[in-house]
Structure formats: C-alpha cells, structure tokens
Design a protein around this motif. Sequence first.
Motif, PDB file in Angstrom:
ATOM      1  N   GLY A  10      -3.172   9.955  -1.953  1.00  0.00           N
ATOM      2  CA  GLY A  10      -4.077   9.103  -1.188  1.00  0.00           C
ATOM      3  C   GLY A  10      -4.400   7.771  -1.833  1.00  0.00           C
ATOM      4  O   GLY A  10      -5.175   6.993  -1.305  1.00  0.00           O
ATOM      5  N   ILE A  11      -3.815   7.505  -2.996  1.00  0.00           N
ATOM      6  CA  ILE A  11      -4.069   6.243  -3.710  1.00  0.00           C
ATOM      7  C   ILE A  11      -2.953   5.261  -3.350  1.00  0.00           C
ATOM      8  O   ILE A  11      -1.770   5.583  -3.512  1.00  0.00           O
ATOM      9  CB  ILE A  11      -4.093   6.479  -5.233  1.00  0.00           C
ATOM     10  CG1 ILE A  11      -5.162   7.503  -5.592  1.00  0.00           C
ATOM     11  CG2 ILE A  11      -4.337   5.170  -5.972  1.00  0.00           C
ATOM     12  CD1 ILE A  11      -5.083   7.982  -7.030  1.00  0.00           C
ATOM     13  N   PRO A  12      -3.311   4.067  -2.885  1.00  0.00           N
ATOM     14  CA  PRO A  12      -2.282   3.077  -2.539  1.00  0.00           C
ATOM     15  C   PRO A  12      -1.416   2.711  -3.737  1.00  0.00           C
ATOM     16  O   PRO A  12      -1.854   2.742  -4.887  1.00  0.00           O
ATOM     17  CB  PRO A  12      -3.089   1.866  -2.060  1.00  0.00           C
ATOM     18  CG  PRO A  12      -4.423   2.404  -1.682  1.00  0.00           C
ATOM     19  CD  PRO A  12      -4.653   3.581  -2.576  1.00  0.00           C
ATOM     20  N   PHE A  13      -0.170   2.361  -3.449  1.00  0.00           N
ATOM     21  CA  PHE A  13       0.816   2.026  -4.470  1.00  0.00           C
ATOM     22  C   PHE A  13       0.306   0.968  -5.438  1.00  0.00           C
ATOM     23  O   PHE A  13       0.522   1.059  -6.647  1.00  0.00           O
ATOM     24  CB  PHE A  13       2.105   1.553  -3.790  1.00  0.00           C
ATOM     25  CG  PHE A  13       3.207   1.206  -4.752  1.00  0.00           C
ATOM     26  CD1 PHE A  13       3.892   2.201  -5.421  1.00  0.00           C
ATOM     27  CD2 PHE A  13       3.551  -0.112  -4.991  1.00  0.00           C
ATOM     28  CE1 PHE A  13       4.918   1.896  -6.314  1.00  0.00           C
ATOM     29  CE2 PHE A  13       4.577  -0.431  -5.873  1.00  0.00           C
ATOM     30  CZ  PHE A  13       5.248   0.572  -6.536  1.00  0.00           C
ATOM     31  N   PHE A  14      -0.370  -0.048  -4.908  1.00  0.00           N
ATOM     32  CA  PHE A  14      -0.860  -1.146  -5.736  1.00  0.00           C
ATOM     33  C   PHE A  14      -1.682  -0.639  -6.924  1.00  0.00           C
ATOM     34  O   PHE A  14      -1.553  -1.141  -8.034  1.00  0.00           O
ATOM     35  CB  PHE A  14      -1.713  -2.097  -4.884  1.00  0.00           C
ATOM     36  CG  PHE A  14      -2.251  -3.280  -5.624  1.00  0.00           C
ATOM     37  CD1 PHE A  14      -1.436  -4.368  -5.892  1.00  0.00           C
ATOM     38  CD2 PHE A  14      -3.567  -3.306  -6.063  1.00  0.00           C
ATOM     39  CE1 PHE A  14      -1.922  -5.472  -6.577  1.00  0.00           C
ATOM     40  CE2 PHE A  14      -4.055  -4.399  -6.745  1.00  0.00           C
ATOM     41  CZ  PHE A  14      -3.238  -5.487  -7.001  1.00  0.00           C
ATOM     42  N   TYR A  15      -2.507   0.368  -6.704  1.00  0.00           N
ATOM     43  CA  TYR A  15      -3.379   0.881  -7.757  1.00  0.00           C
ATOM     44  C   TYR A  15      -2.669   1.862  -8.691  1.00  0.00           C
ATOM     45  O   TYR A  15      -2.801   1.787  -9.910  1.00  0.00           O
ATOM     46  CB  TYR A  15      -4.621   1.540  -7.153  1.00  0.00           C
ATOM     47  CG  TYR A  15      -5.481   0.547  -6.419  1.00  0.00           C
ATOM     48  CD1 TYR A  15      -6.144  -0.471  -7.102  1.00  0.00           C
ATOM     49  CD2 TYR A  15      -5.625   0.603  -5.048  1.00  0.00           C
ATOM     50  CE1 TYR A  15      -6.918  -1.394  -6.438  1.00  0.00           C
ATOM     51  CE2 TYR A  15      -6.406  -0.315  -4.369  1.00  0.00           C
ATOM     52  CZ  TYR A  15      -7.043  -1.307  -5.069  1.00  0.00           C
ATOM     53  OH  TYR A  15      -7.803  -2.226  -4.413  1.00  0.00           O
ATOM     54  N   TRP A  16      -1.933   2.817  -8.116  1.00  0.00           N
ATOM     55  CA  TRP A  16      -1.326   3.807  -9.005  1.00  0.00           C
ATOM     56  C   TRP A  16      -0.176   3.229  -9.809  1.00  0.00           C
ATOM     57  O   TRP A  16       0.108   3.694 -10.918  1.00  0.00           O
ATOM     58  CB  TRP A  16      -0.963   5.094  -8.293  1.00  0.00           C
ATOM     59  CG  TRP A  16       0.166   5.113  -7.315  1.00  0.00           C
ATOM     60  CD1 TRP A  16       0.069   5.114  -5.962  1.00  0.00           C
ATOM     61  CD2 TRP A  16       1.567   5.191  -7.607  1.00  0.00           C
ATOM     62  NE1 TRP A  16       1.321   5.161  -5.401  1.00  0.00           N
ATOM     63  CE2 TRP A  16       2.260   5.222  -6.376  1.00  0.00           C
ATOM     64  CE3 TRP A  16       2.312   5.248  -8.777  1.00  0.00           C
ATOM     65  CZ2 TRP A  16       3.642   5.295  -6.288  1.00  0.00           C
ATOM     66  CZ3 TRP A  16       3.697   5.322  -8.691  1.00  0.00           C
ATOM     67  CH2 TRP A  16       4.343   5.342  -7.466  1.00  0.00           C
ATOM     68  N   TYR A  17       0.471   2.187  -9.313  1.00  0.00           N
ATOM     69  CA  TYR A  17       1.526   1.528 -10.080  1.00  0.00           C
ATOM     70  C   TYR A  17       0.945   0.910 -11.349  1.00  0.00           C
ATOM     71  O   TYR A  17       1.480   1.075 -12.448  1.00  0.00           O
ATOM     72  CB  TYR A  17       2.189   0.453  -9.216  1.00  0.00           C
ATOM     73  CG  TYR A  17       3.269  -0.339  -9.917  1.00  0.00           C
ATOM     74  CD1 TYR A  17       4.557   0.147 -10.005  1.00  0.00           C
ATOM     75  CD2 TYR A  17       2.998  -1.581 -10.487  1.00  0.00           C
ATOM     76  CE1 TYR A  17       5.564  -0.575 -10.627  1.00  0.00           C
ATOM     77  CE2 TYR A  17       3.996  -2.311 -11.119  1.00  0.00           C
ATOM     78  CZ  TYR A  17       5.271  -1.804 -11.184  1.00  0.00           C
ATOM     79  OH  TYR A  17       6.251  -2.523 -11.818  1.00  0.00           O
ATOM     80  N   THR A  55       0.808  -1.223   0.000  1.00  0.00           N
ATOM     81  CA  THR A  55       0.000   0.000   0.000  1.00  0.00           C
ATOM     82  C   THR A  55       0.841   1.272   0.000  1.00  0.00           C
ATOM     83  O   THR A  55       0.349   2.343  -0.359  1.00  0.00           O
ATOM     84  CB  THR A  55      -0.925   0.037   1.226  1.00  0.00           C
ATOM     85  OG1 THR A  55      -0.138  -0.085   2.404  1.00  0.00           O
ATOM     86  CG2 THR A  55      -1.948  -1.081   1.153  1.00  0.00           C
ATOM     87  N   THR A  56       2.094   1.179   0.436  1.00  0.00           N
ATOM     88  CA  THR A  56       2.929   2.374   0.469  1.00  0.00           C
ATOM     89  C   THR A  56       3.961   2.312  -0.633  1.00  0.00           C
ATOM     90  O   THR A  56       4.385   1.224  -1.017  1.00  0.00           O
ATOM     91  CB  THR A  56       3.658   2.493   1.829  1.00  0.00           C
ATOM     92  OG1 THR A  56       4.426   1.324   2.045  1.00  0.00           O
ATOM     93  CG2 THR A  56       2.672   2.699   2.949  1.00  0.00           C
TER      94      THR A  56
END
Length: 80
Positions: free
Chosen positions: A46-53, A40-41
């Motif tokens: 405010g968007i967790p790493f999993f999604y924005w990656y 998540t980091t």
Amino acid sequence: MSNESARPRPPVVTPTRIVCAVLLAAPFVALLWVSSYARTTPEFLGIPFFYWYQLAWVVVSAVFTGIAYVLFKREEARRR
C-alpha cells in the motif's frame, strides 16, 4: 625517525578504490535522478513507489557503505 617515514605517500588509484567510489556514488546518483522514481506504481504493501524506493535506498546505502569500508580497510592493511 627517518625522513622517509615523515613524507606523505602520494594518492594511489587502485581497482579496489574505484569499486569503493562506485559503491558510495551509486545511492547518490540513483536518488538524484528523481524522474526515474517519481510515480505511484508499483505499490508495496500500500506504499507508493516514490516512498518505498527511497526507503529501500537507505538500507542499500548502509550495505554499500559497509562493503566499501571493509574493502578499503583491507587494502590499507595490505599496503602497510
């Protein structure tokens, strides 16, 4: 028509085609390796790493595909 032009040309492996293959394979490999981004980091807006990656790879994939297309078309034009 001569018989020469009717024959298909054998496939040719060139440095440009290898670069195109790497550009097209990179997003596929990066997104298959889930353990590298299953966290998540760090957060982005405010968007967790999993999604924005994953979302970032959508843009990167489009850019890589465009570059591969241009490189491949240039090489095909030079071969003719």
